[in-house]
Design a protein around this motif. Sequence first.
Motif, short mmCIF file in Angstrom:
data_model
loop_
_atom_site.label_atom_id
_atom_site.label_comp_id
_atom_site.label_asym_id
_atom_site.label_seq_id
_atom_site.Cartn_x
_atom_site.Cartn_y
_atom_site.Cartn_z
N TRP A 69 0.83 -1.21 0.00
CA TRP A 69 0.00 0.00 0.00
C TRP A 69 0.86 1.26 0.00
N ARG A 70 1.86 1.30 0.89
CA ARG A 70 2.67 2.51 1.00
C ARG A 70 3.61 2.66 -0.19
N HIS A 71 3.93 1.57 -0.82
CA HIS A 71 4.72 1.65 -2.04
C HIS A 71 3.89 2.31 -3.14
N ASP A 72 2.62 1.96 -3.20
CA ASP A 72 1.73 2.51 -4.23
C ASP A 72 1.27 3.92 -3.89
N VAL A 73 0.83 4.11 -2.64
CA VAL A 73 0.32 5.41 -2.21
C VAL A 73 1.44 6.08 -1.41
N SER A 74 2.26 6.84 -2.10
CA SER A 74 3.54 7.25 -1.55
C SER A 74 3.48 8.63 -0.91
N LEU A 75 3.95 8.71 0.32
CA LEU A 75 3.93 9.98 1.06
C LEU A 75 5.32 10.61 1.04
N LEU A 76 5.37 11.88 0.68
CA LEU A 76 6.63 12.62 0.78
C LEU A 76 6.48 13.59 1.96
N GLN A 131 11.22 7.21 -8.19
CA GLN A 131 11.88 6.03 -8.76
C GLN A 131 11.17 4.74 -8.39
N GLN A 132 10.38 4.80 -7.31
CA GLN A 132 9.65 3.59 -6.90
C GLN A 132 8.38 3.39 -7.71
N GLN A 133 8.08 4.29 -8.62
CA GLN A 133 6.90 4.18 -9.47
C GLN A 133 5.61 4.07 -8.68
N PRO A 134 5.32 5.06 -7.80
CA PRO A 134 4.07 5.00 -7.04
C PRO A 134 2.85 5.21 -7.93
N ARG A 135 1.68 4.82 -7.44
CA ARG A 135 0.44 4.94 -8.21
C ARG A 135 -0.47 6.02 -7.66
N ALA A 136 -0.01 6.70 -6.59
CA ALA A 136 -0.72 7.87 -6.05
C ALA A 136 0.31 8.63 -5.22
N LEU A 137 0.22 9.97 -5.21
CA LEU A 137 1.21 10.75 -4.48
C LEU A 137 0.55 11.59 -3.39
N LEU A 138 1.16 11.58 -2.21
CA LEU A 138 0.73 12.44 -1.11
C LEU A 138 1.92 13.34 -0.78
N GLN A 162 2.37 12.81 -13.06
CA GLN A 162 0.92 12.70 -12.86
C GLN A 162 0.21 12.47 -14.19
N GLN A 163 0.61 13.21 -15.23
CA GLN A 163 -0.03 13.06 -16.54
C GLN A 163 0.36 11.73 -17.19
N ARG A 164 1.67 11.46 -17.18
CA ARG A 164 2.15 10.28 -17.90
C ARG A 164 1.56 9.00 -17.32
N HIS A 165 1.50 8.92 -15.99
CA HIS A 165 1.00 7.69 -15.38
C HIS A 165 -0.47 7.76 -15.02
N ASP A 166 -1.06 8.93 -15.25
CA ASP A 166 -2.48 9.13 -15.00
C ASP A 166 -2.85 8.74 -13.56
N ILE A 167 -2.20 9.41 -12.59
CA ILE A 167 -2.39 9.04 -11.18
C ILE A 167 -2.96 10.22 -10.40
N PRO A 168 -3.59 9.96 -9.26
CA PRO A 168 -4.08 11.04 -8.39
C PRO A 168 -2.95 11.61 -7.52
N VAL A 169 -3.00 12.93 -7.29
CA VAL A 169 -2.01 13.60 -6.44
C VAL A 169 -2.73 14.43 -5.39
N LEU A 170 -2.33 14.27 -4.13
CA LEU A 170 -2.84 15.13 -3.06
C LEU A 170 -1.67 15.98 -2.58
N TRP A 171 -1.78 17.28 -2.73
CA TRP A 171 -0.64 18.19 -2.52
C TRP A 171 -1.02 19.21 -1.46
#
Lengths: 199, 266
Positions: A69-76, A131-138, A162-171
């Motif tokens: 989960w955390r690999h996919d939904v990645s928190l910075l 580099q970990q190729q996440p599927r959502a960014l926090l 975000q555009q290239r991988h078509d993923i959701p971003v929470l900023w």
Amino acid sequence: MSGLKISQLCVQHIGPFDFSISAGQCLVMSGPSGTGKSLLLRAIADLIPHQGHVCLGEQACTQVSPEAWRHDVSLLPAESQWWYDTIGEHFDDFDSELFATLGFDKSVLTWEVSRCSTGERQRLAMIRMLQQQPRALLLDEPTASVDAANTERMENIISCYQQRHDIPVLWVSHQHDQIHRIASRHVILKDNRLVEEPL
Amino acid sequence: MNVIQLTSVDLAIAALLILLLGIVAISLRLGVTRTLYIAAVRTAVQLSLIGLVLKFLFENVHLGWMTLLATIMLLVAGREVMARQKRPFAGSWGYALGTLSMFVSSFVLTLFALTVIIGTEPWYQPQYAIPLLGMVLGNTMNGVSLALDRLTESAYQQRMVIEARLALGQHWREAISSIARESTRVGMFPMINSMAAAGIISLPGMMTGQILAGSPPMEAVKYQILIMFMITAGTGFATVLATWLGAKRLFDDRHRLRLERLRSKT
């Protein structure tokens, strides 16, 4: 790709929150400090106990292992963290294009963490995450300690990803000019409520 | 060879030295005299009491009595491990963690030494069992409390790092690996150091005692080597176990760092 859906999310004293971020969208969240924006992000990454549900597409957080989960939904986090002496030890592979876009060449891998500036560390932490190729960014105020030129570089990289991988971003961001550049939607967290703001 | 018996007068003369040290401490305003005297009295009283207990046990060799004494020793050691930590685990878990590690390691090792290596008859012969268990347990207690103290304190200090590592998708074991390794090392090093120094820099107490009591030096040396290996192994295994259990307890089933499971002593 898949959007991020948050339903009835409660963390400690805040919540419940219901909202979703579609694939390819960037939702910017702002609001006074201490209202629990970071708590919310950490709960979505499943780093702290919470009630309610978080789903990435069809997949609920509880259905997959916490690592996956955390690999996919990645928190910075707002402040980047390093645990080895040199930068290179924190990276498994080296995406030269990504490094170059943020102004680094291969020699950065030999740098000592303690000699890097806060801004450099923050940019490197972003590379490490992407580099970990996440599927959502926090992203928790990722550019707070970065100069203007690099802030723009970081914004571009995130938009591209975000555009290239078509993923959701929470900023999470407070800077008005930045919000205008990056946001697909803007919400303000205040008095335990999320209020939609016109862009 | 027989031991020269010490009389009360002999001990009283030694006590005079402590008295003198206390007076010097007063004149230097060190503020330790009171503590020194209390500690000296405690030594005399506690050792006399354990002397009586041992005398009783030697006269009544019975597994039940041995078990009772061993249990008391273990429980007191468990309490001590808790007391020596700055941020122990809250609730009964904190107590059980150190106690269980010490129990597994030192009891198994002492049993092994008594039955397989020394081969006393019966195996719970108090003359061998009590000193052996006492020395293994005492050192294991040091190791376990050092390791757990380092583990919980480092986890608290470096909570941001641990969380950042988890956020990158690391398993809890990986996220705490550096801290756990360091804690285990800290717990093991005193014994490794004392093995390295034995005989050159320090003459170990047990061996010295045996020689004073009239044992041939080479016999005393053999026992000392056995004891040091036992202590090091006991401390090492208990430290590894305690660190692992403690690290595991710092996280929940969703691999979240749960520092609220520690309590802070102020």
